[in-house]
Design a protein around this motif. Structure first.
Motif, mmCIF file in Angstrom:
data_model
loop_
_atom_site.group_PDB
_atom_site.id
_atom_site.type_symbol
_atom_site.label_atom_id
_atom_site.label_comp_id
_atom_site.label_asym_id
_atom_site.label_seq_id
_atom_site.Cartn_x
_atom_site.Cartn_y
_atom_site.Cartn_z
ATOM 1 N N LEU A 34 0.837 -1.195 0.000
ATOM 2 C CA LEU A 34 0.000 0.000 0.000
ATOM 3 C C LEU A 34 0.875 1.249 0.000
ATOM 4 O O LEU A 34 0.625 2.207 -0.748
ATOM 5 C CB LEU A 34 -0.915 -0.010 1.227
ATOM 6 N N ILE A 35 1.924 1.209 0.839
ATOM 7 C CA ILE A 35 2.835 2.372 0.899
ATOM 8 C C ILE A 35 3.517 2.567 -0.449
ATOM 9 O O ILE A 35 3.524 3.671 -1.008
ATOM 10 C CB ILE A 35 3.870 2.188 2.030
ATOM 11 N N SER A 36 4.053 1.469 -1.015
ATOM 12 C CA SER A 36 4.770 1.656 -2.287
ATOM 13 C C SER A 36 3.841 2.055 -3.427
ATOM 14 O O SER A 36 4.279 2.660 -4.404
ATOM 15 C CB SER A 36 5.585 0.411 -2.651
ATOM 16 N N ALA A 44 15.880 12.849 -7.909
ATOM 17 C CA ALA A 44 17.042 12.514 -7.083
ATOM 18 C C ALA A 44 17.042 11.039 -6.693
ATOM 19 O O ALA A 44 17.931 10.585 -5.970
ATOM 20 C CB ALA A 44 17.040 13.388 -5.825
ATOM 21 N N GLY A 45 16.029 10.284 -7.169
ATOM 22 C CA GLY A 45 15.978 8.858 -6.846
ATOM 23 C C GLY A 45 15.400 8.582 -5.469
ATOM 24 O O GLY A 45 15.485 7.477 -4.953
ATOM 25 N N GLU A 46 14.718 9.582 -4.839
ATOM 26 C CA GLU A 46 14.103 9.355 -3.533
ATOM 27 C C GLU A 46 12.618 9.044 -3.707
ATOM 28 O O GLU A 46 11.977 9.519 -4.646
ATOM 29 C CB GLU A 46 14.236 10.628 -2.675
ATOM 30 N N ASN A 47 12.109 8.251 -2.775
ATOM 31 C CA ASN A 47 10.677 7.941 -2.814
ATOM 32 C C ASN A 47 9.880 9.107 -2.259
ATOM 33 O O ASN A 47 10.128 9.568 -1.146
ATOM 34 C CB ASN A 47 10.392 6.700 -1.976
ATOM 35 N N VAL A 48 8.919 9.605 -3.056
ATOM 36 C CA VAL A 48 8.054 10.677 -2.566
ATOM 37 C C VAL A 48 6.598 10.268 -2.767
ATOM 38 O O VAL A 48 6.280 9.464 -3.653
ATOM 39 C CB VAL A 48 8.327 12.017 -3.308
ATOM 40 N N PHE A 49 5.713 10.858 -1.934
ATOM 41 C CA PHE A 49 4.292 10.542 -2.022
ATOM 42 C C PHE A 49 3.712 11.061 -3.332
ATOM 43 O O PHE A 49 3.990 12.164 -3.762
ATOM 44 C CB PHE A 49 3.553 11.178 -0.839
ATOM 45 N N TRP A 253 7.353 -1.331 -9.339
ATOM 46 C CA TRP A 253 6.615 -1.898 -8.207
ATOM 47 C C TRP A 253 5.507 -0.984 -7.727
ATOM 48 O O TRP A 253 4.469 -1.441 -7.281
ATOM 49 C CB TRP A 253 7.595 -2.205 -7.052
ATOM 50 N N GLY A 254 5.728 0.281 -7.815
ATOM 51 C CA GLY A 254 4.710 1.235 -7.368
ATOM 52 C C GLY A 254 3.425 1.059 -8.138
ATOM 53 O O GLY A 254 2.350 0.883 -7.554
ATOM 54 N N GLU A 255 3.516 1.045 -9.466
ATOM 55 C CA GLU A 255 2.308 0.876 -10.272
ATOM 56 C C GLU A 255 1.725 -0.519 -10.098
ATOM 57 O O GLU A 255 0.508 -0.689 -10.028
ATOM 58 C CB GLU A 255 2.608 1.147 -11.754
#
Lengths: 287, 353
Positions: A34-36, A44-49, A253-255
């Motif tokens: 759910l988070i991903s 910058a390659g960081e995970n953002v909402f 993975w997010g999608e």
């Protein structure tokens, strides 16, 4: 006090495995997904909402088109499963003697024992261009060249139907077993013909079984991967295949996670709608 | 009165036994006719043949003079109240009662009117929307009867419908059913194994045993003058004695008890005496009464049904004697000896079991 303490020990002994199962095997992985599903990588390659993973589904008509097709086929397979299963269940519970019914139910179970992959390959042997059915039809002279059955929507529907039908037969059998023959006789005594008895007595009585069978079949079919992937070929795109390719081919993975949740919520919504429309309650269907 | 149902030489053979064995009888219009027999006597098969669920092997069923041969259940002018009641659980009270009327394709307002009227008659007005699973046993009973009666059948068949009720409710429903039948005037054919139900409700009773009718009579006649040993033992309570010897008018039982019965032109093997036929301490010398002494073994107290378990002097036959409910015999207790008389008309003798 002693009594209360003992009760507590037993209580915890029983509840801990359940909680472990639920939290470790179900809640945590889903939370992670759910988070991903709400995260994208920025420059910058960081995970953002972000909601982009979900928006991708609605913005690209291939995705929701596939979903609609998948859901449509799942509903269709569920209806087919009902049409085929009901006479089977009726025959097994009301027509033949209990002795033979047990044996026949055992036969129905065989495809479950060998596993879905084996049955799917079995259908490939039957339906292929040089398969058993084409060979037989050619031999009889009914056709001059093989009919293309494998890798079509037809073969996919057959495969899906075959692996899910039993889950419709069993709940219907359970409700029909509790149907007192006197109901049928009473209806007949009150002037009802065979068709009326079927539509006004037998079907309404077995509705809880039909609906619970339908939910299981629908969920199995909409979430199935093997039959569409192997039997369906290129044109029969199934929504689970989209999810599969997100995770394992494009490594998005997010999608993939977002699509997984969309599948969960959309199929649950369809089940909810079906329950509302048929006037059944989930508790009654579940029992 | 007109004959509504006529049964001629009706038989039903199954693969390995005969359930109904050549039965002849007729039922009068508006009567309450009971078929009384032990389980397995063929009474349910008989009922199922009348309703059309079972096909007769031989014989004929005529309703209002019309043969029912080949007429399916849905077209026969009879309706049945099933033992299990068979109320449709997925329908409410009104839908259950209206089910048959809808099959007749009546107009909606006609159906509504008839259902309301029938529910009023069985005392269930206002229960239309209730689920049948929410009703009490007695109410369910009445819904089942209403559902059949609303079809205005020539004959209403009832297959032990009181069997599933508890004792108190059963006693109540017995009276209610009888009153309902009187009020409606519909012919009832009632099947039961409970002799008290049959005696209380019926105008006529057929006692059935092993596929045959032993006797068809009014409840009073059946009780007073049972024609066969089976009827004597099955209807009401009776003392049973095996007769081993007859010399002149004197019969000797297996337990060496001697009784006098004149006018017998055969040698009986069995003798029945009702517990209430015994007269305690017969004062005056009445004619045709055998008088003997008995010793009380136990007093079986049961309110108005109190009985004495006794032995006749010099014999080991146990005799049950009803205790009249007056103060005179209140003090009787175990071990007492008392004079008892029995009129010879109350000795029911049979040539065979």
């Amino acid at each position: 006090m002693q009594q209360k303490k003992r009760f507590n020990t037993t209580f915890w002994l029983l509840i801990v495995p359940v909680l472990l199962w639920l939290v470790v095997l179900i809640v945590l992985p889903h939370l992670d997904l759910l988070i991903s599903s709400f995260q994208v990588k920025n420059s910058a390659g960081e995970n953002v909402f972000s909601l982009n993973n979900y928006l991708a589904f609605f913005n690209n008509d291939i995705y929701w088109g596939t979903f609609l097709k998948t859901a449509g086929y799942a509903v269709f397979v569920t209806l087919l499963a009902f049409v085929i299963s009901f006479p089977v269940a009726f025959y097994l519970t009301k027509v033949i003697s209990k002795k033979y019914a047990g044996l026949l139910v055992l036969l129905l179970l065989i495809p479950l024992w060998v596993g879905e992959l084996v049955t799917v390959y079995g259908w490939m042997i039957l339906l292929g261009d040089h398969g058993v059915i084409n060979h037989f039809l050619l031999f009889l002279g009914m056709i001059d060249k093989p009919i293309n059955m494998l890798y079509t929507d037809l073969s996919m529907v057959i495969g899906l139907l075959y692996m899910s039908m039993l889950f419709m037969v069993v709940p219907i059998m359970t409700t029909l077993e509790s149907l007192d023959d006197a109901y049928i006789e009473a209806a007949s005594d009150l002037g009802a013909g065979k068709w009326t008895i079927f539509t006004k007595i037998i079907i309404p009585y077995s509705m809880p079984g039909i609906i619970s069978g339908a939910i299981i079949v629908f969920m199995l079919v909409i979430g199935d991967f093997l039959a569409p992937d192997i039997l369906g070929g290129k044109h029969s795109l199934w929504f689970t295949e989209q999810i599969y390719s997100k995770f394992l081919q494009t490594f998005n993975w997010g999608e993939g996670a977002a699509f997984g949740f969309l599948l969960l919520f959309l199929s649950s919504a369809i089940v909810w709608l079906a329950l509302k429309l048929s006037g059944q309650k989930l508790e009654k269907v579940g029992s | 009165m007109d004959t509504i149902l006529e049964i001629k030489k009706l038989s039903k053979h199954f693969a390995d036994f005969t359930s109904v064995d050549g039965i002849d009888f007729s039922v009068e219009e508006g009567g309450f006719f009971s078929i009384l027999g032990p389980s397995g006597c063929g009474k349910t098969t008989l009922l199922r043949m009348i309703s059309g669920f079972e096909e007769e092997s031989e014989g004929e069923i005529l309703i209002r003079g019309k043969s029912m041969k080949g007429v399916p259940p849905e077209q026969r002018p009879v309706n049945i109240v099933f033992q299990s009641l068979a109320l449709f659980p997925m329908m409410n009270v009104k839908e259950n009662v209206a089910f048959g009327l809808k099959r007749k394709k009546l107009q909606k307002n006609v159906i509504d009117h008839k259902v309301a009227q029938m529910l009023g008659r069985v005392g269930l007005s206002g229960f239309e929307r209730k689920k049948v699973t929410e009703l009490s046993g007695g109410q369910r009973q009445r819904v089942a009867i209403a559902r059949s009666l609303v079809m205005e059948p020539s004959i209403l068949l009832l297959d032990e419908p009181l069997g599933a009720l508890d004792r108190k409710l059963r006693e109540h429903m017995k009276i209610e059913l009888k009153l309902l039948q009187k009020e409606l005037g519909t012919t009832f054919i009632y099947i039961t194994h409970d002799q008290s139900e049959a005696l209380v409700m019926s105008d006529k009773i057929a006692v059935m045993n092993k596929g045959r009718f032993e006797q068809v009579d009014t409840p009073r006649e059946l009780y007073k003058n049972p024609k066969t040993a089976f009827v004597a033992s099955f209807v009401g309570e009776s003392n049973r004695f095996e007769i081993i010897h007859k010399e002149g008018d004197v019969l000797t039982t297996k337990g060496q008890w001697k009784l006098t019965k004149s006018g017998l032109d055969f040698t009986p093997v069995v003798l029945y005496i009702r517990p209430e036929a015994f007269i305690l301490s017969p004062t005056e010398e009445r004619k045709d009464i055998s008088v003997f002494e008995v010793t009380i073994k136990t007093v079986l107290f049961d309110g108005a049904n109190t009985k004495l378990s006794t032995f006749a002097q010099g014999s080991d036959d146990e005799i049950l004697i009803s205790l009249p409910q007056n103060a005179h015999f209140e003090d009787l207790c175990e071990g007492d000896t008392i004079q008892v008389g029995v009129h010879q008309d109350d000795l029911k003798c049979y040539e065979e079991e």
